[in-house]
Design a protein around this motif. Structure first.
Motif, PDB file in Angstrom:
ATOM      1  N   THR A 133       0.778  -1.355   0.067  1.00 66.67           N
ATOM      2  CA  THR A 133      -0.053   0.009  -0.039  1.00 66.67           C
ATOM      3  C   THR A 133       0.856   1.288   0.104  1.00 66.67           C
ATOM      4  OG1 THR A 133      -0.110   0.201   2.334  1.00 66.67           O
ATOM      5  CG2 THR A 133      -1.713  -1.162   1.532  1.00 66.67           C
ATOM      6  N   CYS A 134       0.166   2.449  -0.182  1.00 67.11           N
ATOM      7  CA  CYS A 134       1.014   3.708  -0.193  1.00 67.11           C
ATOM      8  C   CYS A 134       1.275   4.212   1.195  1.00 67.11           C
ATOM      9  CB  CYS A 134       0.333   4.854  -0.946  1.00 67.11           C
ATOM     10  SG  CYS A 134      -0.344   4.296  -2.690  1.00 67.11           S
ATOM     11  N   GLY A 167      -2.683   3.974  -6.761  1.00 65.82           N
ATOM     12  CA  GLY A 167      -3.237   4.825  -5.877  1.00 65.82           C
ATOM     13  C   GLY A 167      -3.569   6.207  -6.629  1.00 65.82           C
ATOM     14  N   TRP A 168      -3.821   7.179  -5.887  1.00 61.29           N
ATOM     15  CA  TRP A 168      -4.339   8.504  -6.750  1.00 61.29           C
ATOM     16  C   TRP A 168      -3.068   9.467  -6.654  1.00 61.29           C
ATOM     17  CZ3 TRP A 168      -7.446   5.324  -4.032  1.00 61.29           C
ATOM     18  CH2 TRP A 168      -8.739   5.118  -4.681  1.00 61.29           C
ATOM     19  N   ASP A 208      -3.069   6.298  -1.126  1.00 59.84           N
ATOM     20  CA  ASP A 208      -4.365   5.516  -0.958  1.00 59.84           C
ATOM     21  C   ASP A 208      -4.873   5.779   0.597  1.00 59.84           C
ATOM     22  OD1 ASP A 208      -2.737   4.047   0.517  1.00 59.84           O
ATOM     23  OD2 ASP A 208      -2.331   2.353  -1.032  1.00 59.84           O
ATOM     24  N   ARG A 209      -5.835   4.940   1.095  1.00 58.66           N
ATOM     25  CA  ARG A 209      -6.229   5.356   2.369  1.00 58.66           C
ATOM     26  C   ARG A 209      -5.209   4.837   3.633  1.00 58.66           C
ATOM     27  NH1 ARG A 209      -8.288   1.081   5.691  1.00 58.66           N
ATOM     28  NH2 ARG A 209      -9.113  -0.674   4.637  1.00 58.66           N
ATOM     29  N   ARG A 260     -12.568  11.053   0.227  1.00 58.82           N
ATOM     30  CA  ARG A 260     -11.353  10.695  -0.216  1.00 58.82           C
ATOM     31  C   ARG A 260     -10.231  11.425   0.697  1.00 58.82           C
ATOM     32  NH1 ARG A 260     -10.498  11.462  -6.632  1.00 58.82           N
ATOM     33  NH2 ARG A 260     -11.770   9.431  -7.108  1.00 58.82           N
TER      34      ARG A 260
END
Ligand code: ASP
Length: 587
Positions: A6-7, A23-24, A41-42, A134
Motif C-alpha cells: 500500500t502507499c 493509488g491517486w 491511498d487510504r 477521499r
C-alpha cells in the motif's frame, strides 16, 4: 496483481526492493526532467520519482498525469538521503524510483481539492461526497467510527449479548416523531412504517428469552431537522431481561469507560460517571443534558432576596419563580457594549433583562446594574453566596423557573465557549435519572409519554398515577456527554394491567391500544420477564470522539438539513406506473 504494497507501507528496510503501488495522484511537482508524485491511498502517501534520465517514456506519462489520476507504478525503493527524510510521513524515509507506470484512469479536475481541507460550502461537499470522502479528515472519521462500533461488538459479545437484526419494514412505533411510511403494493391502502427504533421488537425478544440483545440499528424519524439531526441515524440498541436500572447503567458505563482509551487514547473519561437526578440537573446546571467539564453552576438566591426592597427580585420569589445567577470568572472588565450583548442573549431566551455586578480585579469600586436598588448588605450577601472573587462578574435572572433555567443554561454554555472552559479531551459522561413519566401537551390538552409509553413508573410513585400524574417519576435514564444527550433508556413495564393503565392515562382508547399494541399487551400475558434497555446514539458519540461539530461529519452519506441526499438526488419523483402499482394518486 495491482499492487504489492500500500502507499503507507514502505520503510527503510524495503530499500532496493522492486514493488508495485497503485493509488491517486495526491500532489505532483514538476521539475522538468524530474517529476515527484505523492501517490495516495487510504493507508498513506508515497513519494514517487520519475527521472527522465532513467526512462524517457515513463517520465512522459508522468508529465501528463494530473491530480487524482489513478496510477499503477512499478519501481525500486530507495532510501532518502538524511536531509530529505520527512519525519511527518510514515513512508518519509524512502521514495520510489519509477521504472514503469500506467494510467489506470484519468481524472477531470475535481470540484473539491482532495489534498486540502477546503472551506467549500457543505452542499458542494455533499454533492461530491465520494470525493469529499477521499480526504484525510473524512477517512480518519470513518475509520474511527468503524473502530468504535467494532469495540462495541467485541465488548458486548464477551458480555454474552447477542446481535439480532429486526425489520426495517415494520409497524409504527410511538417514539414521538412522525413515521416514514412505505405503501404496500400487495395490500391496497395499507402501509409499513420504518422503525423510529426497534423498541417493541427488542422488548418482544425479551419475552422470547434472548435476555441480552443488542443491535447496531438504523432508526428513522421524519422530524424537522432544525437541530443537528438526520432522518436516519444509528443507535446501539440494547435490551436486557431480569435486570434493574443498575444493571443497565453498569454495563453501559463499563463499555464506554473501556472504549475511550481503546479507541481514542488521548481522551479520558471520569470514573465513576457522575449521577444526577433530572431535578438536580435542572437546578444546578439549567439543563437535563449538562456539560460537566466546567463549573459555572447556577446559584439560587431566593432566600437572600425574598424580602428585598427591589421588587424585581422579591416579586419573582413571591410569585413562585426564582432568582438565580452564575458567577463568570475574568470578565469584570467587560465594556457596556459587551454587557449589552450578553443581555441580548438573555432577552432572546425569554428574560426581561439581565442583572449584573462586576468585582474589579484591582480592588476598585463595584460596578453593577442594580447596586442602587439593593442595600450594601444585600449585595454583599449575593456576592458571597455566589463566591464572587475579584475579576468575576455575576449574572442574575429573576423570572419564572422556566425562563431562569433556560436563560442561565444558555449563558453558561456561552461563557464556557468564550472562555474555553471545556477540555476537548475530557469525555464527561454522566447519568441523569428519575425523569418525569409524563409531559403535559398544552396544545392537545393531554399527557404524553416523556420517554415512550413502555417506560415503567418508579415503584414509589405508582399510586400518584391516579392522583397527580404530572409528578410521577419514571424508571428512565439518560446518558449525557459534554452537553449532549447521547442515550436514553428505561426499565419497561412488563405487566399487562400497568401497561393498560398507562395507555389509559395517555388517552389511548382501549380500541386503539388493541389495534396498535395488541401484540405487546398479549405478549405480556405469556410470561414476560422484567426487562430494561437503553439506546446510545452512535453518530453523536462518534462526532464527539472525532472532535467534529456535526454528525454529518461522521456519516458517510448524510442528508442535508432539508432531508435531501444531494449526491443521489433523493427524494425524487417516481413514474406513474410505480404509483399505480402502489395504489397511489398524488394530490
Ligand atoms: N427506543 C428508545 C429510543 O430510541 C431507547 C430505549 O428506550 O431503549 O430512544
Amino acid at each position: 496483481m495491482y499492487r504489492t504494497h500500500t502507499c503507507g507501507e514502505l520503510r527503510a528496510h524495503h530499500d532496493s526492493q522492486s514493488v508495485i503501488l497503485a493509488g491517486w495522484v495526491h500532489r505532483r511537482r514538476d521539475h522538468g526532467p524530474l517529476i515527484f508524485v505523492d501517490l495516495r491511498d487510504r493507508y498513506g502517501l508515497t513519494q514517487v520519482v520519475f527521472d527522465a534520465a532513467n526512462d524517457a517514456s515513463v517520465h512522459a506519462i508522468a508529465s501528463e498525469a494530473r491530480s487524482e489520476f489513478v496510477l499503477q507504478v512499478t519501481g525500486n525503493v530507495r532510501k532518502r538521503p538524511a536531509e530529505a527524510i520527512n519525519p511527518e510521513l510514515g513512508t518519509g524515509e524512502i521514495e520510489l524510483v519509477a521504472t514503469a507506470v500506467s494510467v489506470l484512469n484519468p481524472a477531470k479536475q475535481t470540484p473539491l481539492m482532495i489534498n486540502r481541507d477546503g472551506n467549500e460550502e457543505e452542499p458542494l461537499r455533499l454533492k461530491y461526497r465520494y470525493l469529499d470522502l477521499r480526504r484525510e479528515r473524512m477517512q480518519r472519521n470513518l475509520i474511527l467510527r468503524h473502530r468504535f462500533v467494532k469495540f462495541i461488538r467485541d465488548f458486548l459479545d464477551k458480555e454474552n449479548f447477542i446481535e439480532i437484526e429486526t425489520p426495517i419494514l415494520t409497524k409504527s412505533t410511538p417514539e414521538g416523531a412522525r413515521d416514514y411510511l412505505v405503501p404496500s403494493r400487495v395490500h391496497d391502502g395499507e402501509f409499513f412504517a420504518l422503525p423510529q427504533s426497534p423498541q417493541q421488537m427488542k422488548q418482544l425478544l425479551m419475552v422470547a428469552g434472548y435476555d441480552r440483545y443488542f443491535q447496531i440499528a438504523r432508526c428513522f424519524r421524519d422530524e424537522d431537522l432544525r437541530a443537528d439531526r438526520q432522518p436516519e441515524f444509528t443507535q446501539l440498541d440494547m435490551e436486557m431481561a431480569f435486570v434493574e436500572m443498575e444493571d443497565v447503567l453498569d454495563v453501559v458505563e463499563r463499555l464506554f469507560t473501556a472504549m475511550v482509551p481503546a479507541v481514542i487514547p488521548h481522551k479520558r473519561t471520569i470514573s465513576p460517571f457522575m449521577r444526577l437526578t433530572y431535578a438536580e440537573a435542572l437546578e444546578r446546571f439549567g439543563s437535563d443534558k449538562p456539560d460537566l467539564r466546567y463549573g459555572l453552576e447556577l446559584i439560587k438566591l431566593n432566600d437572600i432576596v425574598a424580602n428585598s426592597a427591589f421588587t424585581v427580585l422579591s416579586s419573582a420569589v413571591a410569585s413562585g419563580g426564582q432568582v438565580k445567577g452564575i458567577c463568570v470568572p475574568s470578565i469584570a472588565n467587560y465594556s457596556r457594549k459587551q454587557i449589552d450583548e450578553i443581555t441580548d442573549i438573555a432577552r432572546q431566551n425569554g428574560a426581561k433583562g439581565l442583572m449584573w455586578a462586576a468585582v474589579p480585579a484591582d480592588g476598585g469600586e463595584l460596578r453593577s446594574s442594580f447596586a442602587k436598588q439593593v442595600s450594601t448588605d444585600e449585595m454583599q450577601a449575593i456576592l458571597a453566596a455566589m463566591n464572587a472573587q475579584p475579576g468575576d462578574m455575576v449574572l442574575i435572572v429573576a423570572d419564572t423557573t422556566k425562563v431562569v433555567t433556560a436563560v442561565l443554561d444558555k449563558l453558561r454554555r456561552e461563557f464556557a465557549n468564550r472562555l474555553n472552559l471545556a477540555d476537548p479531551n475530557l469525555m464527561a459522561f454522566a447519568w441523569v435519572i428519575d425523569f418525569p413519566l409524563l409531559e403535559w401537551d398544552a396544545e392537545d390538552n393531554r399527557w404524553n409519554a416523556a420517554h415512550h409509553p413502555f417506560t415503567a413508573p418508579l415503584d414509589s410513585d405508582v399510586a400518584l398515577m391516579d392522583t397527580d400524574p404530572g409528578n410521577v417519576r419514571a424508571k428512565a435514564y439518560d446518558l449525557v456527554l459534554n452537553g449532549y444527550e447521547v442515550a436514553s433508556g428505561s426499565v419497561r413495564i412488563h405487566r399487562r394491567e400497568v401497561q393498560q393503565k398507562l395507555f389509559d392515562l395517555l388517552g389511548i382508547s382501549r380500541e386503539t391500544s388493541l389495534a396498535q399494541f395488541g401484540h405487546m399487551l398479549e405478549a405480556f400475558e405469556f410470561g414476560a420477564p422484567p426487562h430494561a434497555g437503553i439506546a446510545p446514539g452512535i453518530d453523536r458519540i462518534a462526532m464527539i470522539l472525532a472532535d467534529e461539530a456535526t454528525i454529518r461529519e461522521v456519516v458517510a452519506f448524510p442528508k442535508t438539513q432539508q432531508a435531501q441526499d444531494l449526491m443521489m438526488g433523493a427524494p425524487s419523483p417516481v413514474d406513474e406506473k410505480q404509483l399505480r402499482d402502489l395504489h397511489i394518486k398524488l394530490r
